[in-house]
Design a protein around this motif. Sequence first.
Motif, PDB file in Angstrom:
ATOM      1  N   THR A 162       0.850  -1.179   0.000  1.00  0.00           N
ATOM      2  CA  THR A 162       0.000   0.000   0.000  1.00  0.00           C
ATOM      3  C   THR A 162       0.893   1.238   0.000  1.00  0.00           C
ATOM      4  OG1 THR A 162      -1.744  -1.138   1.237  1.00  0.00           O
ATOM      5  CG2 THR A 162      -1.812   1.263   1.199  1.00  0.00           C
ATOM      6  N   ILE A 163       0.696   2.087  -0.997  1.00  0.00           N
ATOM      7  CA  ILE A 163       1.503   3.305  -1.118  1.00  0.00           C
ATOM      8  C   ILE A 163       0.620   4.491  -0.732  1.00  0.00           C
ATOM      9  CG2 ILE A 163       2.978   4.669  -2.636  1.00  0.00           C
ATOM     10  CD1 ILE A 163       2.943   2.101  -4.501  1.00  0.00           C
ATOM     11  N   ILE A 164       0.979   5.156   0.336  1.00  0.00           N
ATOM     12  CA  ILE A 164       0.191   6.270   0.853  1.00  0.00           C
ATOM     13  C   ILE A 164       0.877   7.587   0.501  1.00  0.00           C
ATOM     14  CG2 ILE A 164      -0.766   7.374   2.910  1.00  0.00           C
ATOM     15  CD1 ILE A 164      -0.765   4.676   4.278  1.00  0.00           C
ATOM     16  N   SER A 165       0.166   8.483  -0.165  1.00  0.00           N
ATOM     17  CA  SER A 165       0.669   9.845  -0.339  1.00  0.00           C
ATOM     18  C   SER A 165       0.106  10.685   0.804  1.00  0.00           C
ATOM     19  CB  SER A 165       0.249  10.411  -1.694  1.00  0.00           C
ATOM     20  OG  SER A 165      -1.153  10.640  -1.741  1.00  0.00           O
ATOM     21  N   PHE A 166       0.919  11.618   1.303  1.00  0.00           N
ATOM     22  CA  PHE A 166       0.464  12.412   2.445  1.00  0.00           C
ATOM     23  C   PHE A 166       1.178  13.765   2.453  1.00  0.00           C
ATOM     24  CE2 PHE A 166       4.348  10.571   4.015  1.00  0.00           C
ATOM     25  CZ  PHE A 166       4.881  11.510   4.892  1.00  0.00           C
ATOM     26  N   GLY A 167       0.657  14.685   3.239  1.00  0.00           N
ATOM     27  CA  GLY A 167       1.296  15.977   3.443  1.00  0.00           C
ATOM     28  C   GLY A 167       1.941  16.034   4.813  1.00  0.00           C
ATOM     29  N   ALA A 257       3.603   8.475  -5.856  1.00  0.00           N
ATOM     30  CA  ALA A 257       2.883   7.271  -5.417  1.00  0.00           C
ATOM     31  C   ALA A 257       2.240   6.569  -6.604  1.00  0.00           C
ATOM     32  CB  ALA A 257       1.831   7.642  -4.376  1.00  0.00           C
ATOM     33  N   ASN A 258       1.632   7.342  -7.490  1.00  0.00           N
ATOM     34  CA  ASN A 258       0.990   6.746  -8.664  1.00  0.00           C
ATOM     35  C   ASN A 258       2.007   6.070  -9.575  1.00  0.00           C
ATOM     36  OD1 ASN A 258      -1.620   7.504  -7.970  1.00  0.00           O
ATOM     37  ND2 ASN A 258      -1.501   9.456  -9.061  1.00  0.00           N
ATOM     38  N   LEU A 260       4.963   4.916  -8.770  1.00  0.00           N
ATOM     39  CA  LEU A 260       5.520   3.738  -8.109  1.00  0.00           C
ATOM     40  C   LEU A 260       4.547   2.567  -8.199  1.00  0.00           C
ATOM     41  CD1 LEU A 260       7.741   2.420  -6.422  1.00  0.00           C
ATOM     42  CD2 LEU A 260       6.635   3.358  -4.374  1.00  0.00           C
ATOM     43  N   LYS A 261       3.273   2.833  -7.997  1.00  0.00           N
ATOM     44  CA  LYS A 261       2.268   1.768  -8.108  1.00  0.00           C
ATOM     45  C   LYS A 261       2.261   1.177  -9.518  1.00  0.00           C
ATOM     46  CE  LYS A 261      -1.958   2.467  -9.138  1.00  0.00           C
ATOM     47  NZ  LYS A 261      -3.399   2.827  -9.238  1.00  0.00           N
ATOM     48  N   GLU A 262       2.320   2.028 -10.522  1.00  0.00           N
ATOM     49  CA  GLU A 262       2.324   1.546 -11.903  1.00  0.00           C
ATOM     50  C   GLU A 262       3.494   0.606 -12.153  1.00  0.00           C
ATOM     51  OE1 GLU A 262       2.362   4.948 -14.426  1.00  0.00           O
ATOM     52  OE2 GLU A 262       0.402   5.694 -13.743  1.00  0.00           O
ATOM     53  N   LYS A 263       4.662   0.975 -11.641  1.00  0.00           N
ATOM     54  CA  LYS A 263       5.845   0.162 -11.853  1.00  0.00           C
ATOM     55  C   LYS A 263       5.708  -1.177 -11.142  1.00  0.00           C
ATOM     56  CE  LYS A 263      10.272  -1.313 -11.359  1.00  0.00           C
ATOM     57  NZ  LYS A 263      10.722  -2.444 -10.517  1.00  0.00           N
ATOM     58  N   LEU A 264       5.261  -1.170  -9.887  1.00  0.00           N
ATOM     59  CA  LEU A 264       5.133  -2.403  -9.122  1.00  0.00           C
ATOM     60  C   LEU A 264       4.101  -3.332  -9.748  1.00  0.00           C
ATOM     61  CD1 LEU A 264       5.265  -0.943  -5.491  1.00  0.00           C
ATOM     62  CD2 LEU A 264       7.069  -2.190  -6.680  1.00  0.00           C
ATOM     63  N   GLN A 265       2.978  -2.770 -10.200  1.00  0.00           N
ATOM     64  CA  GLN A 265       1.957  -3.592 -10.853  1.00  0.00           C
ATOM     65  C   GLN A 265       2.470  -4.173 -12.167  1.00  0.00           C
ATOM     66  OE1 GLN A 265      -1.484  -1.015 -11.132  1.00  0.00           O
ATOM     67  NE2 GLN A 265      -2.272  -1.678  -9.150  1.00  0.00           N
ATOM     68  N   LYS A 266       3.248  -3.387 -12.895  1.00  0.00           N
ATOM     69  CA  LYS A 266       3.832  -3.877 -14.144  1.00  0.00           C
ATOM     70  C   LYS A 266       4.755  -5.056 -13.892  1.00  0.00           C
ATOM     71  CE  LYS A 266       6.408  -2.297 -18.206  1.00  0.00           C
ATOM     72  NZ  LYS A 266       7.100  -1.142 -18.840  1.00  0.00           N
ATOM     73  N   ASP A 267       5.395  -5.075 -12.726  1.00  0.00           N
ATOM     74  CA  ASP A 267       6.291  -6.177 -12.344  1.00  0.00           C
ATOM     75  C   ASP A 267       5.548  -7.343 -11.717  1.00  0.00           C
ATOM     76  OD1 ASP A 267       8.397  -4.725 -13.276  1.00  0.00           O
ATOM     77  OD2 ASP A 267       9.097  -4.040 -11.321  1.00  0.00           O
ATOM     78  N   GLY A 268       4.202  -7.278 -11.699  1.00  0.00           N
ATOM     79  CA  GLY A 268       3.406  -8.386 -11.190  1.00  0.00           C
ATOM     80  C   GLY A 268       3.167  -8.368  -9.695  1.00  0.00           C
ATOM     81  N   LEU A 270       1.356  -6.952  -6.115  1.00  0.00           N
ATOM     82  CA  LEU A 270       0.039  -6.483  -5.688  1.00  0.00           C
ATOM     83  C   LEU A 270       0.211  -5.137  -4.986  1.00  0.00           C
ATOM     84  CD1 LEU A 270      -2.960  -7.363  -5.483  1.00  0.00           C
ATOM     85  CD2 LEU A 270      -2.424  -8.244  -3.221  1.00  0.00           C
ATOM     86  N   ALA A 271      -0.188  -4.072  -5.655  1.00  0.00           N
ATOM     87  CA  ALA A 271       0.037  -2.725  -5.121  1.00  0.00           C
ATOM     88  C   ALA A 271      -1.201  -1.859  -5.304  1.00  0.00           C
ATOM     89  CB  ALA A 271       1.235  -2.071  -5.813  1.00  0.00           C
ATOM     90  N   LYS A 272      -1.412  -0.960  -4.354  1.00  0.00           N
ATOM     91  CA  LYS A 272      -2.517  -0.009  -4.445  1.00  0.00           C
ATOM     92  C   LYS A 272      -2.075   1.310  -3.814  1.00  0.00           C
ATOM     93  CE  LYS A 272      -4.838  -1.234  -0.086  1.00  0.00           C
ATOM     94  NZ  LYS A 272      -6.112  -1.631   0.530  1.00  0.00           N
TER      95      LYS A 272
END
Length: 282
Positions: A162-167, A257-258, A260-268, A270-272
């Motif tokens: 789980t990738i959380i973006s935050f301030g 975050a977006n 990074l998620k794209e890259k991890l999902q492309k590598d198979g 499970l990321a959100k």
Amino acid sequence: MEFVIVTGMSGAGKTLALRSFEDLGYFCIDNLPPALIPKFADLCAQSEGNITKVAIVVDIRGGQFFKDLNFILQNNSFQFKILFLEAKDDVLIRRFKETRRTHPLALDDRIVDGIAKEREMLEGLRDKANIVIDTSDFTGHQLIAKIKELFKGADTKDLLITIISFGFKYGIPLDSDMVFDVRFLPNPFYDENLKNYTGNDKNVQDYIMAAKQTSVFLRKLEDMIDFLIPYYKEEGKSQLIISIGCTGGKHRSVTVANKLKEKLQKDGKLAKTFHRDIDKGK
């Protein structure tokens, strides 16, 4: 339905084992009286497919009720597996001393006497076990990993990232495993044409990704995560939370975050993503 009965020596790791089954999506019950096992199995069978995997711990803590277990297992109408956990006497003694717990069969005796009584009581059950694990040389993380290795099915999900973006102005997410600061990247907030958009919008993403340091940072971040993931899995983690922060949590952290998620999902993997602060400060 997969029905696993977890039993074995006190101090051998049954609590950790049950935690592993919970992570694998099993419906878990600790210290269920044996006489209730058939009724519970019937309830699960009537759940219309909502309960398909069950793990229960049955051991000598059940006292007089535990003596019914052999009879119940010999006269049942459901399929089950028995997982038996054991450890060497000196290891069990050390674990009881470290935790300052009293052995269930040694309330007035020495721990070693309780262990001897328990081994005698469990001898026949151990012979019936489908899987026997000696946890003497296991760490807690290693036992969890072993259970998951033995019982995870083909449909079991991998490590959830789980990738959380935050301030940073709103505080760091308390459940973070790793925290990264991207406030060094160009800030769209100071561009009047971009400040009212977010890192979910292509124009903001293009602005941030145009900076050389963004692609370099992402590449190094991806390499580090790829390196770390196998070790997190080896330690028995079922979820990894990566928090990425910028000042307000609206532009830079969301974009990274977006990506990074794209890259991890492309590598198979499970990321959100979860953009915690994207709607704040409006």
